[in-house]
Design a protein around this motif. Structure first.
Motif, PDB file in Angstrom:
ATOM      1  N   VAL A 297      -2.498  -6.327   8.128  1.00 37.34           N
ATOM      2  CA  VAL A 297      -2.013  -5.184   7.340  1.00 37.34           C
ATOM      3  C   VAL A 297      -1.818  -5.699   5.879  1.00 37.34           C
ATOM      4  CG1 VAL A 297      -0.580  -3.401   6.714  1.00 37.34           C
ATOM      5  CG2 VAL A 297      -0.986  -4.045   9.185  1.00 37.34           C
ATOM      6  N   GLN A 298      -1.404  -6.851   5.956  1.00 39.80           N
ATOM      7  CA  GLN A 298      -0.943  -7.549   4.203  1.00 39.80           C
ATOM      8  C   GLN A 298      -2.430  -7.905   3.695  1.00 39.80           C
ATOM      9  OE1 GLN A 298       0.353  -8.487   7.225  1.00 39.80           O
ATOM     10  NE2 GLN A 298       2.598  -7.744   6.811  1.00 39.80           N
ATOM     11  N   GLN A 299      -3.353  -8.509   4.340  1.00 42.86           N
ATOM     12  CA  GLN A 299      -4.494  -8.703   3.904  1.00 42.86           C
ATOM     13  C   GLN A 299      -5.401  -7.638   3.411  1.00 42.86           C
ATOM     14  OE1 GLN A 299      -5.950 -11.069   7.401  1.00 42.86           O
ATOM     15  NE2 GLN A 299      -5.831 -12.975   6.216  1.00 42.86           N
ATOM     16  N   GLY A 300      -5.330  -6.489   4.297  1.00 40.79           N
ATOM     17  CA  GLY A 300      -6.073  -5.269   3.854  1.00 40.79           C
ATOM     18  C   GLY A 300      -5.240  -4.684   2.700  1.00 40.79           C
ATOM     19  N   ASN A 301      -3.884  -4.748   2.610  1.00 39.87           N
ATOM     20  CA  ASN A 301      -3.356  -4.296   1.324  1.00 39.87           C
ATOM     21  C   ASN A 301      -3.623  -4.950   0.094  1.00 39.87           C
ATOM     22  OD1 ASN A 301      -1.241  -2.175   0.373  1.00 39.87           O
ATOM     23  ND2 ASN A 301      -0.399  -4.139  -0.324  1.00 39.87           N
ATOM     24  N   VAL A 302      -3.607  -6.241   0.139  1.00 38.21           N
ATOM     25  CA  VAL A 302      -4.124  -7.171  -0.834  1.00 38.21           C
ATOM     26  C   VAL A 302      -5.693  -6.776  -1.406  1.00 38.21           C
ATOM     27  CG1 VAL A 302      -4.522  -9.546  -1.706  1.00 38.21           C
ATOM     28  CG2 VAL A 302      -2.712  -8.958  -0.456  1.00 38.21           C
ATOM     29  N   ASP A 303      -6.580  -6.796  -0.433  1.00 39.71           N
ATOM     30  CA  ASP A 303      -7.862  -6.253  -0.791  1.00 39.71           C
ATOM     31  C   ASP A 303      -8.089  -5.007  -1.305  1.00 39.71           C
ATOM     32  OD1 ASP A 303     -10.874  -6.363  -0.485  1.00 39.71           O
ATOM     33  OD2 ASP A 303     -10.799  -5.194   1.363  1.00 39.71           O
ATOM     34  N   ASN A 305      -5.934  -3.250  -3.070  1.00 37.78           N
ATOM     35  CA  ASN A 305      -5.379  -3.304  -4.278  1.00 37.78           C
ATOM     36  C   ASN A 305      -6.246  -4.013  -5.368  1.00 37.78           C
ATOM     37  OD1 ASN A 305      -2.468  -2.260  -4.805  1.00 37.78           O
ATOM     38  ND2 ASN A 305      -2.111  -3.100  -2.921  1.00 37.78           N
ATOM     39  N   THR A 306      -6.967  -4.983  -4.834  1.00 37.35           N
ATOM     40  CA  THR A 306      -7.798  -5.795  -5.640  1.00 37.35           C
ATOM     41  C   THR A 306      -9.072  -4.572  -6.189  1.00 37.35           C
ATOM     42  OG1 THR A 306      -7.569  -7.803  -4.732  1.00 37.35           O
ATOM     43  CG2 THR A 306      -9.640  -7.310  -5.803  1.00 37.35           C
ATOM     44  N   VAL A 307      -9.653  -3.807  -5.152  1.00 38.68           N
ATOM     45  CA  VAL A 307     -10.587  -2.910  -5.314  1.00 38.68           C
ATOM     46  C   VAL A 307      -9.983  -1.948  -6.362  1.00 38.68           C
ATOM     47  CG1 VAL A 307     -11.929  -0.955  -4.418  1.00 38.68           C
ATOM     48  CG2 VAL A 307     -11.840  -3.125  -3.365  1.00 38.68           C
ATOM     49  N   GLN A 308      -8.736  -1.210  -6.044  1.00 41.80           N
ATOM     50  CA  GLN A 308      -8.107  -0.568  -7.068  1.00 41.80           C
ATOM     51  C   GLN A 308      -8.194  -0.947  -8.607  1.00 41.80           C
ATOM     52  OE1 GLN A 308      -7.688   2.718  -6.492  1.00 41.80           O
ATOM     53  NE2 GLN A 308      -7.099   2.882  -8.658  1.00 41.80           N
ATOM     54  N   ALA A 309      -7.558  -2.321  -8.572  1.00 45.92           N
ATOM     55  CA  ALA A 309      -7.547  -2.747 -10.058  1.00 45.92           C
ATOM     56  C   ALA A 309      -8.986  -2.645 -10.765  1.00 45.92           C
ATOM     57  CB  ALA A 309      -6.953  -4.246  -9.943  1.00 45.92           C
ATOM     58  N   GLN A 310     -10.062  -3.027 -10.157  1.00 42.06           N
ATOM     59  CA  GLN A 310     -11.434  -2.683 -10.563  1.00 42.06           C
ATOM     60  C   GLN A 310     -11.610  -1.268 -10.772  1.00 42.06           C
ATOM     61  OE1 GLN A 310     -13.874  -4.387  -7.232  1.00 42.06           O
ATOM     62  NE2 GLN A 310     -13.179  -6.395  -7.489  1.00 42.06           N
ATOM     63  N   LEU A 311     -11.153  -0.267 -10.129  1.00 41.24           N
ATOM     64  CA  LEU A 311     -11.490   0.789 -10.400  1.00 41.24           C
ATOM     65  C   LEU A 311     -10.524   1.197 -11.677  1.00 41.24           C
ATOM     66  CD1 LEU A 311     -11.319   2.558  -7.031  1.00 41.24           C
ATOM     67  CD2 LEU A 311     -13.468   2.090  -8.351  1.00 41.24           C
ATOM     68  N   GLY A 312      -9.801   0.562 -11.753  1.00 38.68           N
ATOM     69  CA  GLY A 312      -8.443   0.809 -13.178  1.00 38.68           C
ATOM     70  C   GLY A 312      -9.390   0.467 -14.402  1.00 38.68           C
ATOM     71  N   LYS A 313     -10.042  -0.519 -14.350  1.00 38.68           N
ATOM     72  CA  LYS A 313     -10.811  -1.031 -15.523  1.00 38.68           C
ATOM     73  C   LYS A 313     -11.982   0.021 -15.865  1.00 38.68           C
ATOM     74  CE  LYS A 313      -9.617  -5.868 -14.746  1.00 38.68           C
ATOM     75  NZ  LYS A 313     -10.441  -7.313 -14.351  1.00 38.68           N
ATOM     76  N   GLN A 314     -12.609   0.696 -14.626  1.00 37.19           N
ATOM     77  CA  GLN A 314     -13.814   1.386 -14.888  1.00 37.19           C
ATOM     78  C   GLN A 314     -13.248   2.851 -15.062  1.00 37.19           C
ATOM     79  OE1 GLN A 314     -16.263   1.461 -11.454  1.00 37.19           O
ATOM     80  NE2 GLN A 314     -17.816   2.915 -12.305  1.00 37.19           N
ATOM     81  N   PHE A 315     -12.205   3.394 -14.505  1.00 32.76           N
ATOM     82  CA  PHE A 315     -11.716   4.556 -15.004  1.00 32.76           C
ATOM     83  C   PHE A 315     -10.324   4.484 -15.293  1.00 32.76           C
ATOM     84  CE2 PHE A 315     -14.237   4.724 -11.364  1.00 32.76           C
ATOM     85  CZ  PHE A 315     -15.670   5.609 -11.800  1.00 32.76           C
TER      86      PHE A 315
END
Length: 866
Positions: A297-303, A305-315
């Motif tokens: 679960v922790q690995q999935g959460n880190v992954d 959040n990395t995706v969401q950080a990328q989306l934060g730069k785009q949107f």
């Protein structure tokens, strides 16, 4: 031949040595006849036969002997039970109560907490929430476009999907029927690992905007509407007006599939490419994901959040302020009740220990009375091991019968769980199964060892001469410190349970004295079916809701009516950060619970209006009310009247309004929660199926049918459902508290009863054993009240020691209850003092009867019998 007391390993070693001895003897005999040593041994092996065949024959004889021995001991045990029916019945009923209660609570824990979710590899299922990193918005739902981004860009999830609920009217029958529809994103069934029991899943075309309509139905709906007819596949349902009202049935889900709730009737696709689903601030999905094998679960959460950080730069808005929270699906479903169930399990474990102590005391007394029988067995040559085995067999027979009766108790208790705990998650899965039966058997075996082993060893440890001497009726009984210790253990554990039950009862009493800040009496609540599709025409939706409220107000017996997004007194925490006049307070965020209410709400639930005016139906702008807690915490003595409040989040849908009034503090979050700052936005249609509240002049449920008919007159295509008095919702909100308190109080009362029985039985036994001593004392001039006092002091002494130990144990364990209490602390002195006084009073009563009986003997008759 090895004796029956030998272990299998010792028996095997003995057989090997005996075989070697026989072969050696034959070899020597052959050598004596003139054979060479090699030839002599070879001939001996031939004459003796195969070693393994001989060993197998010996094993069969030995196994048969063991079986015969066990059968003999069991028959003897059953004869003992028949010869002592009252003793056997007392032990069996005590065990049935202890093991039955344990098995019942274990069945609940097994179904709710221990058993995996009813999905393949359910431990890999998680719930994904979006989280405002600045804490301004409690919204955890996810926009369709963001869900698809997460599914497309992650590297740790097998698939990600989502769902939301719709309460609709199904109109293909003679009358509109309320159905709960689950709108699902693509990959929903794939993520859960479930396939329809009949029919097929959705096709890709059906999951796209403008594609064909399709619906899956639940097994319960299939049985209710179509009586389990397989030809239901292909038939059409008429549901609302979304994209036409005809929906062909393409499949039936398995009976065990009740996700996301047991009320789900239908599942239909929600197209992520719909025009209205392209905004990143349009959030409605609860998101679930299935982790890839080997991913934590922790690995999935880190992954993610990395995706969401990328989306934060785009949107930049709103994604740059969002993070992802990942929680196992099982934790979301059962996490809220886990602590209560383990508390109950700990309580019934203490109850079983009390039962074991009680039975051990009974067995000690019984074994002491059988000392003469044991001495005769010794004199006839029986070994101590054989006698101990016989005594344990008797206890095991009692334990097995008690556990079987206990399973019947557990079955009845399980049925009680279904009736009393309908709101418990997975309550329908609570059943007796092989795991519960195995647990009951293990409890019986443990009870045999706990209750029977020490009495059996103690009753057979004396030498023959001492035992025969003790059997003489002229011998004055020795003291029995072990029996008193067992009674003390019972009192200690009973006090501990009583303290827990007392704290919870005191907490409920404090809640009952609380003023909720509103009046729930004479208020009827219900809902009317609607569809999220109606939000495309918000003006029409608001007109429909207001028209309904106006019509309800004209009914005889109706004082007022209103709508709300949530019911008062029922937990619905939705904290948001607000701005005043468009300004954010730096360092002092204005966090408040947000609720939407219509005109008439304040009068319907009778929350006091302190300043200004309540919501009006003819408002041309969005009006806002705040409660006194909001003013006290944030306004620093300045009146909020006329100021503009708006949500401090990026969301075009978030309304803003002018503060028009101040209302009193209502316990909107529940009676056990202090009022918190709350903002009431005047808006009658926060969703297509808001909660309707109607204040009546009489019994609210008496108006249900009248209201149903009126709704059918003004809108015949809609169904009306969930009629209930507001007071019932408040009661239901505290169901877990009441159930926990009721069961713990029941266990505590049972524990006290067992402790008193143990005290009574021990004093009665000692009174019988010390008849000669009492007779001598009376003959020498002792007063009968002195004898009564002597026995009474013995009983109260052990009760006082047990109370002190129980209070100490209660203090040590009190922190487990701290979060479950309201209005008192876990160290509440009134509770502890009341428990001690109650135990001492009951112990005095339990000691008085055997004390009076012991003092009532005729000394002349006793001495003549001696």
């Amino acid at each position: 031949m090895p004796s029956q007391d030998q272990s299998p390993r010792n028996t095997s070693d003995n057989v090997d040595r005996e075989i070697a001895h026989h072969i050696e003897a034959l070899t020597e005999a052959n050598i004596a006849q003139g054979m060479s040593p090699e030839e002599a041994r070879h001939q001996a092996l031939i004459e003796f036969g195969g070693r393994e065949q001989v060993k197998q024959s010996v094993r069969e004889v030995h196994t048969s002997a063991i079986a015969e021995s066990i059968a003999f001991h069991l028959k003897a045990a059953l004869r003992f039970l028949r010869k002592s029916p009252s003793f056997s019945l007392a032990v069996i009923l005590t065990l049935a109560l202890g093991i039955g209660a344990n098995s019942a609570v274990f069945s609940a824990i097994d179904a709710i907490v221990l058993r995996p979710l009813p999905f393949p590899n359910g431990d890999r299922l998680v719930v994904l929430y979006q989280h405002d990193s600045k804490g301004r918005d409690a919204n955890r739902f996810v926009a369709p476009v963001r869900l698809e981004d997460w599914n497309r860009l992650n590297s740790t999830f097998q698939s990600i999907s989502g769902y939301y609920l719709d309460d609709l009217s199904e109109t293909s029958g003679p009358l509109p029927e309320k159905v709960t529809e689950v709108l699902v994103a693509p990959r929903f069934l794939e993520t859960l690992g479930i396939s329809p029991a009949l029919g097929r899943q959705f096709t890709p075309a059906e999951e796209h905007w403008g594609g064909p309509n399709a619906v899956l139905i639940s097994y319960a709906f299939w049985q209710r509407r179509f009586r389990g007819d397989p030809d239901a596949i292909g038939k059409e349902l008429h549901i609302g007006s979304r994209r036409g009202d005809s929906f062909p049935i393409v499949g039936v889900m398995p009976a065990s599939f009740q996700f996301p709730s047991r009320d789900a009737d239908l599942w239909a696709p929600s197209a992520p490419d719909a025009p209205f689903a392209q905004r990143r601030d349009a959030t409605w999905f609860t998101v679930i994901g299935r982790l890839k094998p080997g991913i934590s679960v922790q690995q999935g959460n880190v992954d993610l959040n990395t995706v969401q950080a990328q989306l934060g730069k785009q949107f930049a808005k709103p994604d740059n302020e969002l993070t992802v929270q990942t929680t196992p699906l099982k934790e979301v479903i059962v996490g809220g009740v886990r602590s209560s169930l383990w508390l109950l399990y700990g309580s019934v474990t203490l109850l079983l220990l009390i039962a074991c102590s009680n039975i051990a005391a009974l067995l000690l007394a019984r074994t002491a009375e059988r000392e003469h029988e044991v001495s005769i067995r010794f004199s006839l040559g029986a070994s101590r091991k054989a006698i101990v085995f016989q005594l344990l067999t008797e206890v095991f027979a009692l334990a097995m019968i008690g556990s079987l009766v206990g399973l019947l108790v557990a079955a009845a208790a399980t049925h009680g769980f279904h009736l009393l705990a309908k709101t418990l998650p997975r309550a329908e899965e609570i059943t007796l199964n092989w795991r519960v039966a195995l647990y009951s058997l293990a409890a019986a075996l443990a009870t045999t060892l706990l209750c029977g082993l020490f009495p059996a060893l103690r009753g057979t440890r004396r030498d023959l001469s001492h035992t025969l001497a003790a059997g003489s009726r002229t011998q004055v009984s020795a003291r029995n410190p072990l029996q008193w210790a067992l009674v003390g253990v019972q009192v200690t554990l009973a006090v501990t349970l009583l303290i827990g039950a007392g704290l919870l009862l005191r907490s409920l009493q404090q809640i009952a004295r609380v003023s909720p800040g509103f009046d729930p009496t004479h208020v009827l609540t219900f809902q009317i079916s609607g569809s999220w599709g109606e939000t495309a025409d918000m003006k029409g939706l608001i007109q429909r809701v207001n028209r309904t409220l106006d019509s309800l107000r004209t009914l005889p017996g109706v004082v007022d009516s209103a709508t709300a997004d949530s019911l008062p007194g029922v937990a619905f925490l939705y904290p948001l950060e607000f701005k005043i006049d468009g300004k954010i307070q730096p360092g002092h965020p204005l966090l408040a619970n947000s609720r939407y209410v219509s005109a008439g709400y304040i009068d319907t639930v009778q929350i006091p209006l302190l300043v200004g005016e309540a919501c009006k139906s003819d408002s041309t702008t969005s009006d806002i009310l705040v409660n006194r807690a909001f003013v006290s915490k944030y306004m620093n003595g300045v009146s909020p009247m006329g100021h503009v409040l708006s949500e401090a989040v990026y969301n075009d849908f978030a309304p803003k309004g002018i503060v028009r009034g101040i209302v009193g503090d209502a316990r909107e979050q529940g009676l056990n929660t202090l009022p918190i700052p709350t903002v009431y936005s005047c808006f009658s249609a926060p969703n297509p199926f808001p909660n309707y509240l109607v204040r009546t002049t009489g019994d609210p449920m008496a108006m249900a049918e009248t209201i149903r008919r009126r709704i059918h007159e003004i809108d015949p295509s809609r169904s009306v459902y969930a009629f209930a008095p507001l007071q019932q919702h408040l009661d239901d909100a505290s169901t877990e508290n009441r159930l926990r308190t009721t069961l713990l109080a029941l266990f505590a009362a049972t524990a006290v009863a067992l402790a008193c029985i143990g005290l009574y039985g021990t004093l009665s036994y000692l009174g019988r054993r010390r008849q000669r001593e009492v007779g001598v004392r009376l003959a020498l001039g002792a007063m009968r009240n002195q004898i009564v006092a002597r026995f009474l002091v013995q009983g109260l002494r052990v009760a006082v020691i047990g109370c002190l130990a129980g209070v100490a144990l209660g203090l040590a364990l009190s922190h487990f209850l701290a979060n479950m209490l309201y209005g008192i602390t876990a160290l509440d002195p009134i509770t502890y003092l009341s428990v001690v006084c109650l135990i001492l009073f009951v112990a005095a009563l339990a000691s008085l009867v055997p004390a009076i009986r012991a003092a009532s003997i005729n000394p002349v008759q006793v001495l003549r019998d001696e």
